[in-house]
Design a protein around this motif. Structure first.
Motif, PDB file in Angstrom:
ATOM      1  N   SER A  57       1.012  -1.099  -0.429  1.00 41.44           N
ATOM      2  CA  SER A  57       0.488   0.293   0.301  1.00 41.44           C
ATOM      3  C   SER A  57       0.796   1.120  -0.036  1.00 41.44           C
ATOM      4  O   SER A  57       0.256   2.616  -0.379  1.00 41.44           O
ATOM      5  N   SER A  60      -0.423   4.025   1.123  1.00 42.52           N
ATOM      6  CA  SER A  60      -1.603   5.290  -0.549  1.00 42.52           C
ATOM      7  C   SER A  60      -2.908   5.295   0.235  1.00 42.52           C
ATOM      8  O   SER A  60      -3.421   6.350  -0.585  1.00 42.52           O
ATOM      9  N   GLY A  61      -3.583   4.978   1.174  1.00 43.83           N
ATOM     10  CA  GLY A  61      -4.772   5.448   1.730  1.00 43.83           C
ATOM     11  C   GLY A  61      -4.505   6.745   2.315  1.00 43.83           C
ATOM     12  O   GLY A  61      -5.100   7.566   1.987  1.00 43.83           O
ATOM     13  N   THR A  62      -3.922   6.878   2.869  1.00 45.12           N
ATOM     14  CA  THR A  62      -3.638   8.337   3.579  1.00 45.12           C
ATOM     15  C   THR A  62      -3.645   9.040   2.181  1.00 45.12           C
ATOM     16  O   THR A  62      -3.673  10.571   2.192  1.00 45.12           O
ATOM     17  N   GLN A  65      -6.700   9.914   0.386  1.00 40.85           N
ATOM     18  CA  GLN A  65      -7.864  10.367   1.522  1.00 40.85           C
ATOM     19  C   GLN A  65      -7.523  12.251   1.628  1.00 40.85           C
ATOM     20  O   GLN A  65      -8.642  12.935   0.637  1.00 40.85           O
ATOM     21  N   ARG A  66      -5.634  12.036   1.092  1.00 32.54           N
ATOM     22  CA  ARG A  66      -5.606  13.460   0.954  1.00 32.54           C
ATOM     23  C   ARG A  66      -5.336  14.043  -0.321  1.00 32.54           C
ATOM     24  O   ARG A  66      -6.197  15.424  -0.507  1.00 32.54           O
ATOM     25  N   TRP A 131     -10.615   5.022   1.724  1.00 31.02           N
ATOM     26  CA  TRP A 131      -9.904   6.592   1.015  1.00 31.02           C
ATOM     27  C   TRP A 131     -11.013   7.809  -0.004  1.00 31.02           C
ATOM     28  O   TRP A 131     -10.582   8.735   0.410  1.00 31.02           O
ATOM     29  N   GLN A 134     -13.718   9.581   2.282  1.00 33.17           N
ATOM     30  CA  GLN A 134     -13.027  10.101   3.799  1.00 33.17           C
ATOM     31  C   GLN A 134     -12.251  10.589   2.853  1.00 33.17           C
ATOM     32  O   GLN A 134     -12.896  12.223   3.958  1.00 33.17           O
ATOM     33  N   GLY A 135     -11.772  11.375   2.304  1.00 31.91           N
ATOM     34  CA  GLY A 135     -11.226  12.255   0.970  1.00 31.91           C
ATOM     35  C   GLY A 135     -12.540  13.109   0.776  1.00 31.91           C
ATOM     36  O   GLY A 135     -12.079  14.409   0.795  1.00 31.91           O
ATOM     37  N   THR A 142     -17.782   4.752   4.985  1.00 38.41           N
ATOM     38  CA  THR A 142     -16.775   3.584   5.486  1.00 38.41           C
ATOM     39  C   THR A 142     -16.638   3.033   7.082  1.00 38.41           C
ATOM     40  O   THR A 142     -16.663   1.957   7.136  1.00 38.41           O
TER      41      THR A 142
END
Length: 479
Positions: A57, A60-62, A65-66, A131, A134-135, A142
């Motif tokens: 990953s 990649s999730g953070t 999201q950003r 993500w 979340q973004g 979620t």
């Protein structure tokens, strides 16, 4: 606070409760089915797997999201960003599966069945698009998804895990609902996207940003997981990993609660720093440390005093060695919260993450060296001692890097009353705990006695304003 932020906070609080309740439901049953050896085998396998999962990953999730949050006002840019991250995640997942499978087949490590079952979890990375929501600040979707996954996992464990040979079934009870849950997130995703041309996508341009996020992630992961990994390699008995895993279980839950304060604090500190409001920044750090340390001492007392009564009836008598592990690791409470505030909140908020990374990596190196020395002699206790020593060392480094806002003298002036209240509480209740047989009732008695004694000393002896104010607010809701 906006209504959307309040709603998201409520959903997040609900999910934290689910995370707390889940192990309470599952752990007693699983501990008795698998015993220390089975728990140790599962924990050791997961501690190996998690590094390959991180490779799959790369944070990649953070990052995703950003990226989604920054492009959500332009649907074409958002769509392009979404598919670029998805393509990159698929590439990274396939790469990690190949490397991981090769490692499992050609290494001399045991528990190959458990390790191979965990390939399902590597596949999950390809389908995970949490993500995106979340973004877009759609936390409802979620979190409900995650809660359903947790419920299905718990139900699966009680239905299909029946004997000590079912360790791989136990892992699948988590993996399969997780995979299905992430696939379900794709339903309706097209409503947030538009059509774009594939030739316009440039997924690998994000690789540099992912690697930049990966470096601190791997350090934090090493700091939290290296003990179990090295314990599995250096100890002759896998049950030692089982003792450590169960001794750490409720420590981890308490630490998650304590360190969550830093997440809430980060945006505020960043805002104060950017507006050059250094006085407010310093004041809020000191006030937060004061509150967090008061709570940290209470959690330390609870884990240290109650462990000898709690472990035998909750995990089973086979896990009595976990009592010592829990007592040793409970010391982490007194340092972990402050470290989170000074590191992941303060230093990052003032763009001094390099100092935080240096502190983390130095502590990891110390952790590895101490584990190498202590585990062959003291086994799971050695790993526990190492965790505490490394955390104290990290505390010393972060205090040094944050000396412009706080020093040891200032810290002691803030927390001395909590330390004394803790000493006056632990002495009589520690003696009481030694004379009570392990039972649910006696654990409840010890817990209530601890809360009353600690609170009474702070309110009536030390006249602590934080506790008094909180007490008045609670009482005021009923009158």
């Amino acid at each position: 606070m906006s209504s959307k932020l309040k709603i998201n906070a409520i959903y997040n609080a609900f999910y934290q409760i689910v995370l707390f309740v889940s192990p309470i439901i599952v752990a007693p049953y699983v501990s008795r089915v698998f015993g220390p050896e089975g728990i140790g085998a599962i924990s050791f396998s997961q501690s190996i797997f998690i590094f390959f999962n991180l490779l799959g990953s790369l944070g990649s999730g953070t990052y995703g999201q950003r990226l989604i949050a920054s492009t959500r006002n332009n649907i074409e840019d958002l769509t392009k960003s979404f598919w670029e991250i998805v393509i990159l995640k698929v590439f990274l997942s396939i790469t990690s599966i190949i490397i991981y499978t090769t490692f499992v087949f050609y290494s001399n490590i045991g528990y190959k069945t458990l390790l191979l079952v965990l390939i399902v979890d590597l596949s999950v990375n390809m389908f995970d698009i949490a993500w995106l929501y979340q973004g877009l600040e759609n936390f409802k979707k979620t979190i409900i998804n995650q809660v359903i996954i947790k419920v299905l996992a718990i139900v699966g464990i009680f239905l299909f895990v029946k004997n000590s040979e079912d360790t791989y079934v136990y892992l699948l009870c988590f993996s399969i609902p997780l995979l299905l849950g992430y696939i379900a997130l794709w339903k309706g995703v097209s409503k947030n996207l538009v059509k774009i041309k594939i030739r316009d996508l440039k997924p690998f341009k994000h690789l540099g940003g992912l690697v930049a996020l990966f470096l601190p992630f791997i350090a934090i992961l090493l700091f939290s997981k290296v003990d179990k990994l090295m314990l599995g390699f250096l100890s002759d008995e896998i049950l030692e990993v089982g003792y450590y895993e169960q001794g750490m279980k409720f420590i981890s839950i308490a630490l998650g609660f304590i360190t969550s304060f830093s997440v809430v604090l980060l945006p505020t500190l960043t805002n104060y720093f950017q507006s050059k409001n250094h006085k407010e920044l310093k004041d809020i750090i000191l006030k937060t440390i004061l509150r967090v340390f008061g709570l940290s001492i209470l959690l330390f007392l609870g884990l240290f005093v109650v462990s000898s009564n709690f472990v035998p009836w909750f995990f089973g008598k086979e896990f009595i060695p976990s009592i010592a592990i829990m007592k040793i690791l409970s010391v982490l409470m007194m340092f972990k919260g402050i470290n989170a505030i000074l590191g992941s909140a303060y230093l990052i908020s003032i763009y001094q993450q390099k100092k935080y990374t240096i502190a983390i990596y130095t502590s990891v190196i110390l952790n590895i060296l101490l584990n190498w020395l202590l585990i062959p002699i003291y086994f799971s206790k050695g790993a526990a001692y190492t965790s505490v020593f490394s955390e104290i060392f990290l505390f010393a480094m972060l205090m040094y890097f944050s000396k412009d806002v706080i020093n040891y003298a200032v810290l002691f002036k803030l927390v001395w009353k909590y330390i004394l209240a803790g000493i006056f509480t632990i002495l009589p209740l520690g003696l009481l705990a030694n004379h009570l047989d392990p039972s649910i009732l006696n654990t409840i008695i010890l817990t209530i006695s601890l809360l009353l004694m600690y609170g009474t000393i702070l309110i009536f002896v030390f006249k602590d304003e934080v506790i008094i104010t909180s007490f008045k607010k609670i009482v005021g809701k009923f009158y």
